[in-house]
Design an enzyme around this catalytic site. Structure first.
Site, short mmCIF file in Angstrom:
data_model
loop_
_atom_site.label_atom_id
_atom_site.label_comp_id
_atom_site.label_asym_id
_atom_site.label_seq_id
_atom_site.Cartn_x
_atom_site.Cartn_y
_atom_site.Cartn_z
N LYS A 44 49.86 36.77 37.57
CA LYS A 44 49.69 36.86 36.12
C LYS A 44 49.24 38.23 35.64
O LYS A 44 49.30 38.52 34.46
CB LYS A 44 48.73 35.78 35.64
CG LYS A 44 49.29 34.36 35.80
CD LYS A 44 50.50 34.12 34.92
CE LYS A 44 50.99 32.69 35.03
NZ LYS A 44 52.14 32.43 34.16
N SER A 261 49.39 26.32 44.54
CA SER A 261 50.77 26.34 44.02
C SER A 261 51.70 27.05 44.99
O SER A 261 52.92 26.85 44.98
CB SER A 261 50.86 26.98 42.63
OG SER A 261 50.86 28.38 42.71
#
Ligand SMILES: Cc1ncc(COP(=O)(O)O)c(C=O)c1O
Length: 315
Positions: A44, A261
């Site tokens: 991110k 994830s």
């Protein structure tokens, strides 16, 4: 060694790790794109940089501005890091149920935390942010789910890096949260190599794998529609929380300390590997495991850990 004048310049150019020994098919190679190497610790950082730099360039962001972002997860941390570096004030909305490491990371970078009811999950935080943005037009709301700069960051950086380091790529597999990674990398790869197949990893509807969402749950991120997600994706791999943990632990078993994830993305890649004769699959390791230590994901009994991670809201 390179010398950088800002942490922002250290974002991206992450390595690929060959994890083919975890492949169920000897003719399919597996490569992990190691995004935990970014300075804020996750993929991110790329989108936070792109959103902030574009907003500066078009005049939405001026010195000393206040920004809003509904995220306790990686986007919040990346935004907090860059806001700190550039002198902006960040307010983050997050469910009260987020893990303690998340709050601490945001506090480290001086972000202001606004807690929303835990039972409303991340949708409650988004709702609060949208309401606050309306009340305070002077605050800047970059909104990763609807900001083209999110997929653009991956189109401009992640995609080209993957193709340069792995010209033999046949499949790209990544988790779907905002869909920015899949839209940006997928668009780039298909432009350059129309034969490359792009697969999204999603949890089954109603189940939680941190950072990921099922499109069946009703919310289609605006960037997914704007970038033609329905046509871009060649398929989905549905991965359950328990499988995510199993494959996260397999990554750890070869010394790769990845977040949950990433185990989901690898589980999805392994399913694809089982369906094809031969090929080269690149999947995304979005972050390292540090922020998940308190969940017992790496050490507790597997079934208990899977039940526990389903109760925690991560993004
Ligand atoms: C840990 C983690 N993995 C995967 C994703 C999904 O990436 P994207 O938002 O680009 O779809 C996110 C997004 O929030 C995340 O925080």
């Amino acid at each position: 060694m390179a010398v950088y004048s800002s942490v922002i310049d250290m974002i991206g150019n992450t390595p690929l790790l060959d994890v083919s020994r975890l492949s169920p098919n000897p003719s399919v190679r597996l490569f992990a794109k190691m995004e935990g190497q970014n300075p804020g610790g996750s993929v991110k950082d790329r989108i936070a940089r792109q959103m902030i730099l574009e907003a500066e360039a078009d005049g939405r962001l001026t010195p000393g501005a206040t920004l809003l972002e509904p995220s306790s997860g990686n986007t919040g941390i990346a935004m907090a890091m860059i806001c700190r570096e550039r002198g902006y004030h960040l307010k983050t909305m997050m469910p009260s149920s987020v893990s303690v490491e998340r709050r601490q990371m945001l506090e480290v970078f001086g972000a202001e935390l606004i807690l929303t009811p835990g039972e409303e999950g991340s949708n409650g935080a988004v709702k609060r942010a949208l309401a606050l943005a309306e009340e305070h037009p002077e605050w800047v709301f970059l909104y990763q789910y609807g900001n083209d700069a999110n997929p653009r960051a991956h189109y401009l950086t992640t995609g080209p890096e993957i193709l340069a380091d792995c010209p033999d790529i046949t499949h790209f597999v990544a988790g779907l949260g905002t869909s920015g990674t899949l839209m940006g990398v997928g668009t780039y790869l298909k432009e350059q190599r129309p034969d490359v197949k792009v697969f999204a990893v999603e949890p089954p509807s109603g189940e939680i794998v941190e950072g990921l969402r099922s499109l069946e749950d009703g919310f289609i991120p605006p960037v997914f529609d704007a970038w033609g997600g329905q046509d871009l994706l060649d398929g989905k791999s549905i991965v359950r929380p328990l499988e995510s943990l199993e494959w996260t632990r397999r990554l750890v078993s070869i010394g790769c300390f990845a977040g949950i994830s990433s185990g989901a993305a690898l589980a999805g890649a392994v399913k694809v590997a089982g369906r094809i004769e031969s090929g080269t699959i690149v999947f995304v390791v979005c972050d390292a495991g540090w922020k998940y230590l308190s969940t017992g994901a790496y050490t507790d009994d597997l079934t208990a850990a899977a039940e526990h991670i389903e109760k925690i809201v991560y993004f």
